[in-house]
Design an enzyme around this catalytic site. Structure first.
Site, PDB file in Angstrom:
ATOM      1  N   CYS A   1       0.836  -1.199   0.000  1.00  0.00           N
ATOM      2  CA  CYS A   1       0.000   0.000   0.000  1.00  0.00           C
ATOM      3  C   CYS A   1       0.870   1.248   0.000  1.00  0.00           C
ATOM      4  O   CYS A   1       2.100   1.167   0.049  1.00  0.00           O
ATOM      5  CB  CYS A   1      -0.954   0.010   1.192  1.00  0.00           C
ATOM      6  SG  CYS A   1      -0.131   0.324   2.769  1.00  0.00           S
TER       7      CYS A   1
ATOM      8  N   CYS B   1       3.508   1.666   2.737  1.00  0.00           N
ATOM      9  CA  CYS B   1       4.737   0.899   2.520  1.00  0.00           C
ATOM     10  C   CYS B   1       5.697   1.689   1.635  1.00  0.00           C
ATOM     11  O   CYS B   1       6.892   1.802   1.933  1.00  0.00           O
ATOM     12  CB  CYS B   1       4.430  -0.439   1.847  1.00  0.00           C
ATOM     13  SG  CYS B   1       3.252  -1.482   2.717  1.00  0.00           S
TER      14      CYS B   1
ATOM     15  N   ASP C   1      11.880  27.361 -31.534  1.00  0.00           N
ATOM     16  CA  ASP C   1      13.021  27.665 -32.379  1.00  0.00           C
ATOM     17  C   ASP C   1      12.620  27.389 -33.831  1.00  0.00           C
ATOM     18  O   ASP C   1      11.665  26.656 -34.089  1.00  0.00           O
ATOM     19  CB  ASP C   1      14.198  26.782 -31.952  1.00  0.00           C
ATOM     20  CG  ASP C   1      15.433  27.036 -32.781  1.00  0.00           C
ATOM     21  OD1 ASP C   1      15.728  28.209 -33.047  1.00  0.00           O
ATOM     22  OD2 ASP C   1      16.088  26.062 -33.186  1.00  0.00           O
TER      23      ASP C   1
ATOM     24  N   ASP D   1      19.511  26.610 -27.533  1.00  0.00           N
ATOM     25  CA  ASP D   1      18.173  26.556 -26.927  1.00  0.00           C
ATOM     26  C   ASP D   1      18.214  26.016 -25.492  1.00  0.00           C
ATOM     27  O   ASP D   1      17.193  26.031 -24.797  1.00  0.00           O
ATOM     28  CB  ASP D   1      17.242  25.657 -27.750  1.00  0.00           C
ATOM     29  CG  ASP D   1      17.052  26.156 -29.172  1.00  0.00           C
ATOM     30  OD1 ASP D   1      16.900  27.378 -29.334  1.00  0.00           O
ATOM     31  OD2 ASP D   1      17.060  25.342 -30.107  1.00  0.00           O
TER      32      ASP D   1
END
Length: 712
Positions: free
Chosen positions: A15, A18, A432, A615
């Site tokens: 779960c 855990c 770009d 970029d």
């Protein structure tokens, strides 16, 4: 300092509590800067400032009661499935006859030995078939925390113990059969949930299956089949039609159509000939190929792709913090509420009896008893069982697994899981030009250089990674080595050749080339000793999907804007062709980041799309950075999302997947909260039977998983 990233399989988790416990332990390891554990994929992921040995990770995880497995994921899943199936069969093998006896006892003839069957058959189900649940609860208890197994263990054992009390003549109604049924439904739910979770992560499994097991290595004595782990860079391998290419490489013989759809998301086969690159895992279709291996193992594209998807699926997004804070206190609070409500019913049972008589007329499962202790146990078990942190714990990870899987299928690699949450709010798309809106495969269409100068310029440009530089360097077949060279991002390249200082890059006077610019061509000027001596006109064709992609972004309410270091006239000409109104031209790399920040300061979420070294800053600074996969390593390393193959049409795909994934996350969280807000008070009020509560709990987890699968 370079960060070390590592993924691994965590075993024994049941779960969200855990997963959180393991995560906390990993964060305590010296050198670990970030750790995330994903319940949906049973994976752990760490980012560290130094190499952390797997033995250290294993010891840390084992200290909190869980494990690390180095087995292949497929083997782990196969064993888990077989174990879950066996426990499921054992549980129902004992529970079905027990349930039949209970119903016979209730509606037909009194069965005096039922309590002993409840003790032995119920005990078999709870303590043997559900031993993994007991183990999970024990791990939690011994490490001073609670989890879902704690609730199931408490509810089923308390129910079973009532059978023991009745057997020794204590005046209490036995819930022994109910305890067995709680466990049987719980195991069934876990089995179905596990199966659905496996379905949700099928894309990563599909990638794992693409890895070839053997390779046909070409030697002096002929062809030899060897395990794929044994092949090395530089070896030549043969790949026949209908075989998967075992490693990244370069075609050195033959030509064929290759299916790269699972890797690239493109359904049309790609023709490969001599000197073309091929990707390991793609499928050779028509003719034999001879390939020189260039990358193997962890360096191969497929391995890097699998690692990226696994890391993203194991990561967390900001909204996960809300669910984590709730699940941290959920189980202890539920146990407290169950104890308090059972005490209140025990002390006030006769006062509340008229209420029970009234509601029992339209709620058939209200317990009919005159014993306060029996009804108190009834309320305790129902409240314990109805609580479902599993649905809450799975709400976000399951949607994330499905969303990243769909992205991989569409040709998108999500490197940063946070992009899933951020992308949906994007309002400005900065793009770009070269290599993003255009193909990034420019060619020289006109120049006025003599043969010697052209060879010199091409040799200089061979040292640059810019797409325009590649176009110039490919204009001649032979180059010579140049040692003194300097690249100025956004401007050009300087180099000393002999006694002369050359500059190849942006023109000083752009008006001289206006005719070329109006046709959408880019001009690169050549200067020697600060004197202009020649020029090259370069043309780059648009990507096929560019115009459609821009129109789609506009339809989504996103403003597309071009950012380019190119001349204004060229930029406007290209922008006009694809339908972009706003253009920033002659932009230097540092200016791109400034433009990103300017839009962010105005309150817009910004996505930056690029492929070049210039970029990288803007990609990193944007809310979401998307790199075209054919771009430079720096651009790819700076991006949150990578377009493996294709153009900017994938940008709208990324935004759509983000919106769809986050919609499902919201729905999952709503139903997980709504279910618990309605169900827990109902159980505390004595209005829910423990069996109904368990079925509702199972269905809530399955609903979250099924809803997540809708993303696909």
């Amino acid at each position: 300092m370079e960060q070390i990233k590592k993924s691994f399989v965590v075993t024994g988790m049941t779960c969200a509590t855990c997963a959180r416990t393991v995560e906390k332990a990993l964060n305590r390891i010296e050198g670990v800067e970030f750790a995330a554990v994903n319940l949906a994929t049973s994976t752990g992921f760490i980012v560290a400032e130094k190499e952390i040995p797997i033995e250290v990770i294993r010891a840390t995880v084992e200290q909190v009661g869980y494990g690390i497995s180095t087995e292949p994921v497929e083997e782990i899943e196969k064993k888990r499935y077989a174990n879950a199936k066996r426990n499921l069969m054992l549980a129902w093998f004992a529970t079905i006859p027990l349930a039949v006896m209970m119903l016979w006892h209730m509606f037909f003839n009194h069965f005096s030995y039922l309590v002993w069957f409840e003790i032995f058959l119920g005990g078999f189900v709870i303590f043997y078939a559900a031993r993994d649940t007991i183990k999970g609860a024990w791990i939690a208890l011994t490490h001073k925390h609670t989890n879902m197994d704690t609730l199931i263990f408490l509810g089923s054992v308390v129910s079973w113990f009532t059978a023991v009390l009745e057997a020794v003549r204590v005046p209490i109604v036995s819930f022994g059969t109910i305890g067995a049924m709680i466990v049987a439904f719980h195991i069934t739910g876990r089995f179905i949930e596990s199966h659905l979770r496996d379905r949700a992560s099928k894309e990563i499994k599909a990638l794992l299956k693409l890895q070839a097991k053997e390779a046909r290595v070409i030697t002096e004595k002929g062809e030899i089949m060897v395990p794929v782990e044994a092949i090395k860079e530089g070896l030549n391998i043969s790949v026949l039609p209908s075989e998967r290419i075992p490693a990244d490489g370069l075609v050195v013989g033959g030509s064929s159509s290759v299916d790269e759809s699972v890797i690239s998301g493109e359904s049309i086969p790609v023709h490969k000939k001599a000197n073309d690159e091929v990707i390991g895992g793609s499928l050779n279709l028509t003719s034999p190929l001879r390939i020189e291996v260039t990358k193997v193992g962890e360096d191969s594209f497929l391995s890097q792709m699998i690692n990226l998807v696994q890391q993203t699926q194991g990561s967390k997004i900001p909204i996960q913090a809300l669910a984590d804070r709730i699940t941290m206190w959920f189980v202890p609070v539920i146990i407290f509420l169950a104890i308090i409500s059972s005490f209140i019913w025990y002390l006030n049972f006769h006062r509340f009896t008229p209420f029970l008589n009234q509601v029992s007329s339209f709620i058939p499962w209200i317990m009919n008893t005159t014993e306060p202790i029996s009804f108190a146990v009834f309320v305790f078990v129902a409240t314990i069982v109805i609580a479902c942190p599993c649905a809450l714990g799975l709400a976000i990870p399951m949607a994330l697994v499905a969303g990243t899987g769909l992205a991989a299928k569409r040709g998108l690699l999500i490197r940063n899981a946070e992009a899933i949450q951020t992308c949906k709010d994007v309002k400005v798309a900065l793009m770009d030009k070269t290599g993003t809106i255009t193909k990034g495969e420019p060619t020289v269409v006109q120049h006025n250089l003599d043969e010697h100068t052209l060879k010199t310029v091409a040799s200089i440009e061979r040292n640059s990674s810019h797409p325009l530089a590649k176009a110039i360097s490919s204009a001649v077949k032979e180059h010579f080595e140049i040692k003194e060279i300097e690249e100025i991002p956004g401007e050009g390249v300087k180099a000393r050749v002999g006694e002369n200082l050359y500059f190849v890059g942006k023109p000083v006077n752009t008006s001289a080339y206006e005719t070329f610019y109006k046709d959408g061509k880019t001009v690169v000027e050549v200067r020697m000793n600060d004197e202009t001596i020649s020029f090259l006109a370069i043309e780059d064709t648009l990507r096929e999907d560019a115009q459609e992609a821009i129109n789609k972004l506009k339809a989504m309410g996103i403003e597309p804007i071009m950012l380019t270091g190119d001349n204004h006239t060229v930029a406007v000409a290209v922008a006009k062709k694809v339908g972009i109104q706003k253009v920033y031209s002659n932009v230097k790399p540092q200016d791109k980041l400034d433009i990103v920040r300017r839009f962010q300061a105005e309150g817009f979420r910004v996505v930056m799309v690029g492929d070049g070294m210039n970029d990288a800053g803007a990609l990193k600074g944007a809310d979401v950075g998307i790199a075209v996969g054919s771009g430079t390593d720096l651009a790819i390393d700076s991006a949150d999302i990578i377009i493996k193959k294709g153009g900017i049409s994938k940008v709208s795909d990324a935004i759509e997947i983000s919106k769809k994934t986050f919609t499902v996350i919201r729905q999952n969280l709503f139903w997980a909260f709504f279910y618990n807000i309605i169900a827990i008070p109902s159980a505390m009020a004595g209005l829910l039977h423990p069996l109904v509560a368990e079925i509702a709990m199972v269905l809530s987890s399955i609903t979250v998983v099924l809803n997540s699968l809708r993303i696909k």
